[in-house]
Scaffold this motif. Sequence first.
Motif, PDB file in Angstrom:
ATOM      1  N   GLY A 119      10.305   1.166  35.237  1.00  0.00           N
ATOM      2  CA  GLY A 119      10.650   1.909  34.041  1.00  0.00           C
ATOM      3  C   GLY A 119      10.044   1.314  32.787  1.00  0.00           C
ATOM      4  N   ALA A 120       9.665   2.177  31.884  1.00  0.00           N
ATOM      5  CA  ALA A 120       9.125   1.720  30.614  1.00  0.00           C
ATOM      6  C   ALA A 120      10.248   1.082  29.799  1.00  0.00           C
ATOM      7  CB  ALA A 120       8.531   2.900  29.858  1.00  0.00           C
ATOM      8  N   ASN A 121       9.942   0.064  29.051  1.00  0.00           N
ATOM      9  CA  ASN A 121      10.894  -0.562  28.130  1.00  0.00           C
ATOM     10  C   ASN A 121      12.160  -1.046  28.809  1.00  0.00           C
ATOM     11  OD1 ASN A 121       9.189   0.091  25.977  1.00  0.00           O
ATOM     12  ND2 ASN A 121      10.039   2.161  25.944  1.00  0.00           N
ATOM     13  N   THR A 122      12.046  -1.475  30.059  1.00  0.00           N
ATOM     14  CA  THR A 122      13.230  -1.959  30.747  1.00  0.00           C
ATOM     15  C   THR A 122      13.035  -3.411  31.160  1.00  0.00           C
ATOM     16  OG1 THR A 122      13.647   0.222  31.631  1.00  0.00           O
ATOM     17  CG2 THR A 122      14.756  -1.598  32.712  1.00  0.00           C
ATOM     18  N   THR A 123      14.053  -4.200  30.945  1.00  0.00           N
ATOM     19  CA  THR A 123      14.037  -5.553  31.467  1.00  0.00           C
ATOM     20  C   THR A 123      15.308  -5.785  32.270  1.00  0.00           C
ATOM     21  OG1 THR A 123      15.025  -6.320  29.406  1.00  0.00           O
ATOM     22  CG2 THR A 123      12.648  -6.536  29.595  1.00  0.00           C
ATOM     23  N   ILE A 124      15.213  -6.669  33.254  1.00  0.00           N
ATOM     24  CA  ILE A 124      16.375  -7.014  34.061  1.00  0.00           C
ATOM     25  C   ILE A 124      16.553  -8.518  33.977  1.00  0.00           C
ATOM     26  CG2 ILE A 124      17.369  -7.006  36.385  1.00  0.00           C
ATOM     27  CD1 ILE A 124      15.701  -4.619  37.059  1.00  0.00           C
TER      28      ILE A 124
END
Lengths: 368, 456, 173, 241
Positions: C163-168
């Motif tokens: 996903g764009a602009n996603t961090t985990i």
Amino acid sequence: MAKAVGRGIAAIEYPTGMNQNGDPSQAWIKLKMDGRVDVFAGTVDIGQGSKTVHSQIVADAIGVPMDWVTMDTSNTDSSAFCMGTFASRGTFIGGNAVRLAAEKVRSRILEIGGELLEVDAGDLEIADGEVHVKGSPDKKVGMGDIAGFATFVKGELISGQGTALKEYATLDPETGAVTVPPHSAISYAACAAEVEVDTETGDVRVLKMSQVYDVGRAINPTMVEGQIEGGAMQGLGLGLLETVYPYYPSPDHRGSGYGSYFVPSMEELPELECIIIENPSSDGPFGAKSIGEMANNAQPPAIATAIYDAVGVWVTEMPITPEKVLRALRAKEEGRPESRTDGKYIRYDEELSINAVASADSAVLFAP
Amino acid sequence: MKVVGQRLPRYDAGAHVTAGTRYVDDVRIPGTLWAKALRSPHHNAEILSIDTSKAEAMEGVFAVVTHADVHKNVHGHIEGLGVPGDEPLLAATHVRYLGQPIAAVAAVDEATALRATEAIEVTYRELEPLFDIRRAFEPNAPQAHDNQNWYPDFEGQMDRRQIRKGDVDWAFEQADHIVTGVYRPYPMEHVPMETQVTQVVPEADGRYTVYSATQAMYFSMGVVAAHLDWPLNRLKFIGGTTGSGFGGKVDTASETITVLLAVKAQRPVRWRWTREEEFLCSSTRAGWHMEVADAITKDGWILGRKMLTLHDAGAYSRFSPYGVTKHSFHHTGAYTIPNLEFNGYVVYTNRVPSTAMRGFGVTSVSFATEIHIERCARAIGMDPLEFRLKNANRLGDTSPNGVVYTDPSTVPVVKAIAEATGHELPADYRTMTAAMRSGDDLPEHLVGQLGNPEDH
Amino acid sequence: MSIEFTVNGTAQVVEAEPLTPLLHVLREDLSITSPKASCQHGGCGACTVIVDGEARRSCLMPVEAARGTAIRTVEGLAPAGGELTPLQQAWIHHYAAQCGFCASGFLMAATAYLEQGGTDDRDAIVEALGGHACRCTGYVKIIAAVQAAARGETFDLEETAVGANTTIKGVER
Amino acid sequence: MFGDGDGTLVVGGGTIVVPNIQLGFERPATALMLHRAGLGGIARDGGRVTIGAGTPLAELAGLPDPVASCVAHIADGEVRRQATVGGNLCAANFEAPRGDLQGVMIALGAHVRSAGKGGERTEPVEDFLAQRAGRLVLDVAYDEAPGAYAYLDRQHTHEYTALAVSAVRGADGIRLAATGAGPHGLRLPSAEAKADDPEAAGRAALADVQLADDAVASAWYREQTLPILVRRALEQLREAA
């Protein structure tokens, strides 16, 4: 045309599973004679992706590739009981049910694998659909051989069933205190919304939403994003656009179609930033918590606060329509203060407030 | 390869993009009749008579059903949870909301079914409707419901949901400030892309196959069986795939009536609601009225909260008592507030009954209490994020109903949102965790009231 | 009244009242169920099909107006059992469908957009598809899928897009 | 062509009629479908623009403001390819204002040519709207002039404006009209009289309208925002000059 921008933040929590529990999900699993896995559950996929998530859980819980798993949730004759898809319970309660069933299947596979390999079942593990001796990957037997042996030699169907049930929480009607926790894991989230307000018309646009979600464990991160992004737009709709009673509590002028009920479209999609935090729960499948419902809860208060940040008025009825913003701006222009201090009381919204409830014991109901 | 944590494609994605996913309305069974409902034109009225004879005589009409055809017309969906039934499947003596179903018709096509519903003659005596939950308790308020205007049966005995925790009077005396506010979310519609839809097929063996868009197959099967007094094995629900629901398809709003029509017509029957019916006659997210008073100290501790909630159930209870209970359990949001007094009422009005919708019972409280927290922080000139972190729930604290928090994340998510937005936090807030409170000591008067043993 | 047109290249003759919506004829008379009966008043786009190269709401179009036209639906995008179009592949890879009920309408509108030379320009995609409702996805991944298809990207359908602009990230306790 | 028009349902693109028939709101005994009647097309002759009633709204996208901006906010492209100018001019409010082009055409000083009882008739749009029952629009025509369009934009998937103001600098001065301020598009003569002063014109416009509550906006909100839209339209017109 005057535009003002502002930012607001909100933090929320949300419980997993049906309020007060007592809501089981059941599943059962059988192996085909080539080792392929058939899962029968009553969980309904309403788009959130439970078929996928449950397949992933089963694949790992047994130790087979994902494409060995068939999910059958199609009917009540073959599937086991599931309370339903609501209360953010699909992944957690339904997922635990298929996990428990899969663990039973795995145990039986290992036992039969032990018979075939002439080793103790405890010395075996399963990976990619093969049972092998720990530390000796070459000493192995395929699950097809195990399932075939069970079917044609032992006369046995390898199967397993699982039920996820938390005890019903009895509650004291006077205090609300419960006998056992009334829910499973609690999920957390925060949202920061940036808005632009047209100070002449009261129109509000959301420019950006940054969102943080603790989901315990993202079993499928793309699906978690899907929930976050879809929830963000429903939260935007809740906060700014949608109501079936535009003059609530009056029932007048209800809209019967998309021309008069404002469903958010692509055009108002703001920039979205998602941060997923994994703080595993102690009892969810692989540490998962729920995500579904909470995904539209943080945006409305964040948007309301952002509007306050932008133009200095609180609108505490939602949706926060342009009309409500404009009315609040007019009141501010007329010099009405946002709150009134009365001794140690700081009172907001006095004109909105009812004098509690006009029943005989109203004083008991609300006397802040 | 482990697959948990992997970004795998949807199980059903290939079917979705090739029109291979079969929704209820895509099931094609030859000879299927169309269903339509006659719905109340009044908000609140007594039914004096129902005459279906003209509709039954119409060419192409195969079945007309009314309350007289239902074995158990009033069945509560969550009777098992102690919420008694109060809503008729088909209105018998009163209609309590505009759009309430009174009768239903199965006919050869949609237009004939619609004309047949128009041929059903009902006479009414109109009653004054109630729309404003704030007026429901007035002695001369219009009667919205068969009994009183608010739900009387919490735990079978209470007319409200109560939370009592700690000593709220002490908190309000001790407080430096008491901040009050009122919050009012309006009702909204789920707008699932697929409207309510059911197809029922009478099978040769006497069973009935129910193609249902329900979010809860077994639950809905139980509802149908209860209305008809049937054993569960007379029904087979086929579902598991719906065109979204968001809570609205737990209501089992179309299944039972469609089964009744199929039984009477002995033909397959399909009932697909129009979008207009979804907007005007299907259940909504509830309207709420919430009053909050927080007792806070000048350095930013919330000592206590009083809250009054009125929940607009619409004409019947459905899941509302459950929703208000859930609401009460979460009325402190992501924070620990040691002293609480909460009263929540399920109030009846003459509008479409409200039901579960994404965030049921909690979306409202999140809206109210997060704005309220923001106001409290600003009232004492404190950074609202610091205020949140200070009062965040911690490991070992207890919820409004006394449950010990085992994995709270308020602190991590607030710190993460601060970082994401470039919001600077002081050092003693940056070092906070879900276990540890701030560097400054817990004030004397809160020792023992918050549950974290590491703090005292 | 007898009305002829083609659907996905196959000639069809239907008997229908001229003002019957094309949607109704497709679904009920021809059992072509990809266009969905969702709002039936032009508000959501779930029934969109391509008529003579243009995306149209089949719920608003009188079947008489479709006389002699060439109609295309999702059933005709990829041959049965054959390879999916790049757009369909992008829909899977970018996870652009959740419940899937809006997918048919979006796919046909986006197909027409791409066939008319539509690019990966976000504003142009929003202009072309902005009248379509999706209640599940929040549109992010739908836009991403159309952009990817416009760029001619190909996909490994064993996994979905990051996903764009996603961090985990994990959390300290 | 169809007698006096009584009892006959005229169908342009069908975007309003077809759903109404589906829902049983209308059950016409006879209907006249115009999609092959040859009433489509835009003709430009010198400065004169003539738009056939059967012209899909999408084809108006290239015309200068206020037309282009108005059309860009009527539903979406798919609906605009189906919906016609004639249908839009004849649309009655339903829950929310319909007929976004009515105000635009009034401001442009457009004339409607229609057929019906008494034969063919050509008249200003506002006169036509006041007495449109039983008449079939053939075309609408106006002289090109600089124009501007200001509107309340609440984006959603099936978008129509709650309130819009069109301003046009014609040969005899500035003309102003509104959509969403009455049962159909209305001219704003009091505002026109003060067009030199956008603020004053905005206030004056309130004398010309019949504001009402509906599903998308209240009369109060329209009262608050009509002066702003009048002012914005006039300012845009000034900037365009």
